[in-house]
Design a protein around this motif. Structure first.
Motif, mmCIF file in Angstrom:
data_model
loop_
_atom_site.group_PDB
_atom_site.id
_atom_site.type_symbol
_atom_site.label_atom_id
_atom_site.label_comp_id
_atom_site.label_asym_id
_atom_site.label_seq_id
_atom_site.Cartn_x
_atom_site.Cartn_y
_atom_site.Cartn_z
ATOM 1 N N ALA A 1 0.845 -1.190 0.000
ATOM 2 C CA ALA A 1 0.000 0.000 0.000
ATOM 3 C C ALA A 1 0.882 1.243 0.000
ATOM 4 C CB ALA A 1 -0.915 -0.006 1.224
ATOM 5 N N PHE A 2 1.946 1.208 0.800
ATOM 6 C CA PHE A 2 2.854 2.345 0.874
ATOM 7 C C PHE A 2 3.498 2.609 -0.491
ATOM 8 C CE2 PHE A 2 7.092 4.129 1.447
ATOM 9 C CZ PHE A 2 6.785 5.278 2.144
ATOM 10 N N ASP A 3 3.964 1.548 -1.127
ATOM 11 C CA ASP A 3 4.587 1.722 -2.440
ATOM 12 C C ASP A 3 3.623 2.343 -3.443
ATOM 13 O OD1 ASP A 3 6.950 0.784 -1.549
ATOM 14 O OD2 ASP A 3 6.753 -1.238 -2.383
ATOM 15 N N ALA A 4 2.381 1.878 -3.381
ATOM 16 C CA ALA A 4 1.379 2.418 -4.307
ATOM 17 C C ALA A 4 1.150 3.902 -4.030
ATOM 18 C CB ALA A 4 0.069 1.643 -4.163
ATOM 19 N N GLU A 5 1.164 4.260 -2.738
ATOM 20 C CA GLU A 5 0.917 5.658 -2.386
ATOM 21 C C GLU A 5 2.083 6.553 -2.799
ATOM 22 O OE1 GLU A 5 -2.009 4.605 1.369
ATOM 23 O OE2 GLU A 5 0.163 4.653 1.599
ATOM 24 N N ILE A 6 3.295 6.055 -2.584
ATOM 25 C CA ILE A 6 4.474 6.825 -2.998
ATOM 26 C C ILE A 6 4.452 7.029 -4.514
ATOM 27 C CG2 ILE A 6 6.940 6.445 -3.477
ATOM 28 C CD1 ILE A 6 6.829 7.633 -0.911
ATOM 29 N N LYS A 7 4.078 5.989 -5.204
ATOM 30 C CA LYS A 7 3.991 6.066 -6.662
ATOM 31 C C LYS A 7 2.967 7.129 -7.070
ATOM 32 C CE LYS A 7 4.092 2.499 -10.211
ATOM 33 N NZ LYS A 7 3.781 1.079 -10.468
ATOM 34 N N GLN A 8 1.865 7.128 -6.336
ATOM 35 C CA GLN A 8 0.814 8.098 -6.642
ATOM 36 C C GLN A 8 1.310 9.530 -6.360
ATOM 37 O OE1 GLN A 8 -2.831 7.251 -4.520
ATOM 38 N NE2 GLN A 8 -3.864 9.048 -5.431
ATOM 39 N N LEU A 9 2.052 9.689 -5.268
ATOM 40 C CA LEU A 9 2.621 10.998 -4.954
ATOM 41 C C LEU A 9 3.549 11.469 -6.076
ATOM 42 C CD1 LEU A 9 3.495 10.745 -1.132
ATOM 43 C CD2 LEU A 9 1.901 12.349 -2.187
ATOM 44 N N ARG A 10 4.393 10.549 -6.535
ATOM 45 C CA ARG A 10 5.320 10.904 -7.613
ATOM 46 C C ARG A 10 4.564 11.273 -8.885
ATOM 47 N NH1 ARG A 10 10.421 9.796 -6.170
ATOM 48 N NH2 ARG A 10 10.738 8.176 -4.605
ATOM 49 N N ALA A 11 3.487 10.534 -9.160
ATOM 50 C CA ALA A 11 2.696 10.802 -10.364
ATOM 51 C C ALA A 11 2.047 12.180 -10.280
ATOM 52 C CB ALA A 11 1.637 9.724 -10.547
ATOM 53 N N LEU A 12 1.520 12.512 -9.104
ATOM 54 C CA LEU A 12 0.881 13.820 -8.936
ATOM 55 C C LEU A 12 1.892 14.938 -9.137
ATOM 56 C CD1 LEU A 12 -1.406 13.111 -5.834
ATOM 57 C CD2 LEU A 12 -2.185 13.727 -8.129
ATOM 58 N N ILE A 13 3.092 14.731 -8.596
ATOM 59 C CA ILE A 13 4.104 15.784 -8.720
ATOM 60 C C ILE A 13 4.579 15.925 -10.159
ATOM 61 C CG2 ILE A 13 6.521 16.288 -8.144
ATOM 62 C CD1 ILE A 13 5.722 15.606 -5.251
ATOM 63 N N SER A 14 4.684 14.807 -10.874
ATOM 64 C CA SER A 14 5.136 15.013 -12.254
ATOM 65 C C SER A 14 4.017 15.629 -13.094
ATOM 66 C CB SER A 14 5.783 13.758 -12.854
ATOM 67 O OG SER A 14 4.861 12.883 -13.318
ATOM 68 N N GLN A 15 2.767 15.371 -12.692
ATOM 69 C CA GLN A 15 1.643 16.047 -13.355
ATOM 70 C C GLN A 15 1.703 17.569 -13.102
ATOM 71 O OE1 GLN A 15 -2.037 14.324 -11.978
ATOM 72 N NE2 GLN A 15 -3.279 15.712 -13.239
ATOM 73 N N MET A 16 1.950 17.941 -11.844
ATOM 74 C CA MET A 16 2.108 19.366 -11.501
ATOM 75 C C MET A 16 3.236 19.989 -12.310
ATOM 76 S SD MET A 16 2.062 19.784 -7.342
ATOM 77 C CE MET A 16 1.844 21.575 -7.238
ATOM 78 N N GLY A 17 4.352 19.251 -12.385
ATOM 79 C CA GLY A 17 5.520 19.762 -13.099
ATOM 80 C C GLY A 17 5.198 20.009 -14.560
ATOM 81 N N GLY A 18 4.483 19.079 -15.164
ATOM 82 C CA GLY A 18 4.092 19.240 -16.569
ATOM 83 C C GLY A 18 3.252 20.491 -16.766
ATOM 84 N N LEU A 19 2.313 20.716 -15.853
ATOM 85 C CA LEU A 19 1.461 21.909 -15.954
ATOM 86 C C LEU A 19 2.287 23.187 -15.775
ATOM 87 C CD1 LEU A 19 -1.699 20.770 -13.934
ATOM 88 C CD2 LEU A 19 -1.506 21.046 -16.418
ATOM 89 N N ALA A 20 3.243 23.140 -14.842
ATOM 90 C CA ALA A 20 4.070 24.325 -14.598
ATOM 91 C C ALA A 20 4.936 24.635 -15.820
ATOM 92 C CB ALA A 20 4.944 24.121 -13.362
ATOM 93 N N GLU A 21 5.520 23.593 -16.415
ATOM 94 C CA GLU A 21 6.322 23.810 -17.630
ATOM 95 C C GLU A 21 5.476 24.423 -18.739
ATOM 96 O OE1 GLU A 21 8.785 20.450 -19.041
ATOM 97 O OE2 GLU A 21 8.480 19.640 -17.024
ATOM 98 N N GLN A 22 4.258 23.876 -18.893
ATOM 99 C CA GLN A 22 3.361 24.403 -19.929
ATOM 100 C C GLN A 22 3.026 25.866 -19.645
ATOM 101 O OE1 GLN A 22 2.517 22.541 -22.675
ATOM 102 N NE2 GLN A 22 1.901 24.571 -23.357
ATOM 103 N N ALA A 23 2.819 26.181 -18.368
ATOM 104 C CA ALA A 23 2.474 27.555 -17.999
ATOM 105 C C ALA A 23 3.614 28.509 -18.353
ATOM 106 C CB ALA A 23 2.158 27.632 -16.506
ATOM 107 N N ILE A 24 4.848 28.063 -18.101
ATOM 108 C CA ILE A 24 6.005 28.910 -18.426
ATOM 109 C C ILE A 24 6.062 29.126 -19.945
ATOM 110 C CG2 ILE A 24 8.529 29.086 -18.389
ATOM 111 C CD1 ILE A 24 8.459 27.278 -15.838
#
Lengths: 232, 232
Positions: free
Chosen positions: B11-34
């Protein structure tokens, strides 16, 4: 069992108290940094400016302490609802106060770059400390609001941000006018523009903290606000 | 019991993976915004600028999601050492990416204020997007480093910040010179100064993330670095 539970509650209360104490300590250092940066700017005191930069490390160190303690509390006590909101708020507020310290440090860094032979003739220079005072009071009051879980006081801090923004806009216009009339001072006056902008950002951050305090105290969000000044 | 433990780890691994996915999603949006903010600036496209501002809410929403998930993971799983550092890093990195989004939004807000009749004649305007590209790549690469827990890659991002600072210093000088020679453009060019400063700050934040990634991956701190540009 009940006794164990009671013990946990007592320990939690002590930890929350410690978190609040650390944050008000950070806040005090940040306020001092803002005040010292302004004194350094007015007196061209590069030595004092250097001290502001050096002391910023103390703020960073307390932030790291808050983070460690908050994470430990969440992991060990698994607090619920109100209590969890409080701990998370402490964690986030410490991050914001650290940034406020950075703005003060950034102002201090500009002091040696603003010799401004004609500085005394720039009206804006004399009003920048008043603007900084206003921002610093917002920081002070919002951390008081956090300490006393006072959602109403947090709202009042938010409301003051638009006055700070107006202040910034007026300084922006004054500085631009000055640059137009005194093209040779442009480089130095540009640094003053950034100083004013840094102070305006301190107000934005105080407003962000106010929103966190409101959420921690009530569990609901303050309506989305746009904290940027109209002058951007 | 061993099975329960295994379940927790999964469960922990799945959650960490989800955290990483959310952050790379945020990063993609931030790059697009720039990137969009730069396009809007170059084309004087106020409509696109408005979109950048509107889309910033999506970044904020993901940050809130990361925070919720991270806190839940800490409270429910009480992770230790490496795992805990990873979750705390995710929490903090989300906060920084949110700020990077704010810088892009702030640039977008300035677009309508920079009509710059003579904009094409300002050399700095044509190089600002190149500077933004450099900052955006730092953001991209540091989030990649987080995803792959690559401390060496994080260090390489830090090392690029001084080039971005040099870029900023050069743009600062160019814009100041332009203002001196064209006093009537001072107000608009001041906004360009802030645009360049915002990009420089994006690089600082990428560097901060790099330090967090390094700490999360290794458990020790990168030597204290001063990320500010010499031009302050």
């Amino acid at each position: 069992m009940a006794k164990g539970h009671e013990h946990t509650i007592k320990a939690f209360d002590a930890e929350i108290k410690q978190l609040r104490a650390l944050i008000s300590q950070m806040g005090g250092l940040a306020e001092q940094a803002i005040a010292d940066a302004m004194t350094a700017l007015q007196r061209n005191d590069t030595e004092l400016a250097k001290q502001v930069r050096a002391k910023d490390k103390a703020i960073d160190a307390i932030e790291a302490e808050v983070e460690k303690l908050a994470v430990r509390v969440i992991a060990l006590r698994a607090p619920m609802a109100d209590d969890l909101r409080d701990v998370v708020a402490a964690l986030k507020i410490a991050g914001v106060v650290e940034r406020i310290g950075d703005y003060a440090k950034n102002i201090a860094k500009r002091v040696p770059l603003i010799h401004a032979s004609g500085k005394d003739r720039i009206d804006a220079v004399s009003v920048i400390p008043a603007m900084a005072q206003m921002a610093s009071e917002m920081v002070h009051d919002v951390l008081d609001a956090f300490a006393s879980r006072d959602a109403e006081a947090a709202i009042r801090v938010c409301e003051r941000d638009s006055r700070l923004d107006d202040f910034y806009d007026s300084i922006f216009r004054t500085l631009v006018t000055y640059m137009v009339e005194n093209p040779r001072t442009v480089s130095e006056v540009a640094h003053l523009l950034f100083v004013a902008k840094n102070i305006e950002r301190i107000g934005d951050h105080a407003t962000n903290v106010a929103e966190m305090v409101y959420f921690a105290a009530t569990g609901s969000y303050l309506a989305d606000r746009d904290t940027d000044s109209t002058g951007v």
